[in-house]
Design an enzyme around this catalytic site. Sequence first.
Site, PDB file in Angstrom:
ATOM      1  CD  GLN A 555      38.245 -72.108  74.618  1.00 53.85           C
ATOM      2  OE1 GLN A 555      38.765 -72.945  75.693  1.00 53.85           O
ATOM      3  NE2 GLN A 555      38.462 -70.774  76.030  1.00 53.85           N
ATOM      4  CG  LEU A 559      31.154 -71.290  70.305  1.00 50.40           C
ATOM      5  CD1 LEU A 559      30.594 -73.295  70.415  1.00 50.40           C
ATOM      6  CD2 LEU A 559      31.877 -71.133  69.526  1.00 50.40           C
ATOM      7  CB  ALA A 610      32.425 -75.999  72.063  1.00 53.33           C
ATOM      8  CD  GLU A 611      35.065 -68.541  76.520  1.00 54.77           C
ATOM      9  OE1 GLU A 611      35.628 -68.611  76.690  1.00 54.77           O
ATOM     10  OE2 GLU A 611      34.158 -68.135  75.788  1.00 54.77           O
ATOM     11  CG  ASP A 612      27.481 -72.627  74.829  1.00 57.44           C
ATOM     12  OD1 ASP A 612      26.970 -71.569  74.508  1.00 57.44           O
ATOM     13  OD2 ASP A 612      26.962 -73.200  74.009  1.00 57.44           O
TER      14      ASP A 612
END
Length: 899
Positions: A555, A559, A610-612
């Site tokens: 993960q 981002l 994606a941690e966005d």
Amino acid sequence: MTSLSLQPKFSLYPNNPILHFQPQNKPQIIIFPRKIKTKTKCSSIDPQQQKQQESYSKKKKSVGESERGVDPVGFLTKLGITHKAFAQFLRERYKSLKDLKVEIFTRHLNLQEMASGFEILGMHRHKEHRVDYMDWAPGARYCALVGDFNGWSPTENAAREGHFGHDDYGYWFIILEDKLREGEEPDELYFQQYNYVDDYDKGDSGVTIEEVFKKANDEYWEPGEDRFIKNRFELPAKLYERLFGPNGPQTLEELEEISDAETRYKAYKEQQKDDPPSNLPPFDVIDTGKEYDVFNIVADPAWQEKFRAKKPPLPYWIETRKGRKAWLKKYTPAIPHGSKYRVYFNTPDGPLERVPAWATFVQPDAEGKQAYAIHWEPPPECAYKWKNVAPKVPHSLRIYECHVGISGSEPKISLFNDFTEKVLPHVKRAGYNAVQFIGIVEHKDYFTVGYRVTNLFAVSSRYGTPEDFKRLVDEAHGLGLLVLLDIVHSYSAADEMIGLSRFDGSNDCYFHSGKRGHHKYWGTRMFKYGDLDVLHFLLSNLNWWISEYKIDGFQFHSLASMLYTHNGFASFTGDLEEYCNQYVDKDALVYLILANEILHALHPNIITIAEDATFYPGLCEPTSQGGLGFDYYANLSASEMWSTLLESTPDHEWSMSKIVSTLLGNRHYADKMLIYAENHNQSISGGRSLAEILLGQGNEKAPHSKELLLRGSSLLKMIKLITFTVGGRGYLNFMGNEFGHPQRVEFPMPSNNFSFSLANRCWDLLEKEGVFRDLFRFDKDLMKLDKNERVLSRGLPNIHHVNDTNMVISYIRGPLLFIFNFHPTNSYERYCVGVDEAGEYQVIMNTDERKYGGEGLIKDEQCLQRTISRRVDGLRNCIEVSLPSRTAQVYKLSRILRI
């Protein structure tokens, strides 16, 4: 760059020429002028060279053909989005990616090599009784290794600029020779190799080197074939004489015009016509008048078969390799296992010491202001032996997110081995199929949770050794659990003594200089993603965790911090202009695309998340269609919504429409969404967990506590159920929240006098009957519901009933019907909701069941409902159900009625 050249193993993406090996220079073909034109094309090019030229020409052709399948704005077209500025930005980004790959291929054979720097950088055991060290420090003038193995001497093991050990790109190379024991003689061969892995001496056969060479010559070479070995100048001398005669030209000026290849070949055949038969292989050239016939060689079939049957003389050479026992008897290691060391640089600003950037094990001191690299080279009997194979990637992810340090019940830092023995079995029993770790990579200060990373290639020594973490991963795989890692490439710790900041004395080695190199709010450093050597470092780091520790996915943390020069601290309206303006870091985007391409090519089963919080467009779209290439994205807005509702909004004012829209997220990417009911930031970053808000300390004996506990547990179960079943293909739960952990997490820090009282988990709550065991039982059955009914892997739910007045939500997903009554006081006896299929619907899950701590208001006869042929909610049929307040039910179509 020669210092980074690795033997290529395979070509990535066979159908994508951008990822293929690119020759560093086109082959230089020298064609001599000819006097006579013939129908057979003859040139002085070597046949192998010609073959390479043809292959390269075909490759150039295939580039153009396969690029037709790449559309930099493909996902915009698919979604019907027209935005000229953003489309132009995507095209420019794609061009930047192509230019970057061209630049990469000037220094690396392929992208696999680009992502495999850990094979040569850092500290590595060499077979020739030595240890090699390499690091990148372009701003340094002098480099040495200092440690307890050499008395911390800055001169004993060193390399200098301009001498062997330093190349033009700033890579320093140091050789540490193993030390000969007293009374032992040096090896007869200066290139003597040792087998360090096995504990036995399979190379010590007692055969001398002279005997090995004689045996190789006698058994391998045919009579006459070895004469050129004995005199290595004989062959080129004869070739020169054959071309130019005994008194041929000695300079280019004296070199006259040379006849074409066909004329020379015929003259040679005429000279050899009377030669006696020889034992050497007979060759001839086939010439049928076609192009390149001069390169079609025919040889004696019997000789060809004999040649193919031969094996190279490598087995003879292996006889000279000695084993580990022989090495231990003769040498002491240049740097013993467990030694502390650092790298010493002399810079324009003076000398400094740093923890090597590629160190695989680092030990910080108690105050976190100093650290040492630990040379990790355990003997074979102590090195971990892998036993299990990673499970297959499931259709839906049920992720158990955890922090090893706070995973114990005692007020102290828990260890890898503790987690392996106590927590992993619990995760398996709870029904999850993946574990995701935060804070594993070595970082500054325990209270920073793990986000201020200092040493990207090292597991945190706070929890144990690299072998301990390997055991943890292996045991997880044995239980059928995937292992994911929260990786922080969006920023790094700003500390100079233990991190990468000012690593070589300069301010722009790994990070941007000036304001851009510093996070505006967090005091961390920002990577220079456009630098080839920084990319080499970061991409190799991703590949390292998979190659060394068999990690199943990543993960990518925060981002937004890397994608924007404002670090994500700006208001977003959703206008595409916000994703392509001057605040967007194109280099960071290109890095993420490259990382996803390489990871999925090298490791097809890898998972990238994606941690966005800004939901950058195309996060989970294929890179060939203009996307970033992630498999999933984490929806953090859902957990923030629940926290806000519980803390700031009265129960009767909750908006059902807002709940549904937030949980669905972007419908275009709902099937790529991972969703939390509550994430770890809520309880770790000074906030409160949902259970702490709803249950307090869980004191069931307090006045009115029964009513409060009933409300709290009811809402917790409903929140989990709707979040789990409305979202995409994955669900995340932070450690302890599966049973409603009643306390927040608070790491030891100055503000709490470094107390560990809240830096643990209260596992003992599961050992006695009560609300926490009831909540765990519900969470376990929720995981089982997905396992049995494949809820998450089905298509998106059909949400057909959202009533803000009655506070009722109903939707269908697959064969299941979900009905929620969030009203704090109103219950409904015969509430009508629409269904599509006519038949009988059976309750298979009810949040109000007594085994979950509910009141059991729904009777057995109410658990089976038959449809009524009446159009409701736009569907052909309906059922009438009993809905007590603050309850939810899951129905399954048990029997279809044919009309």
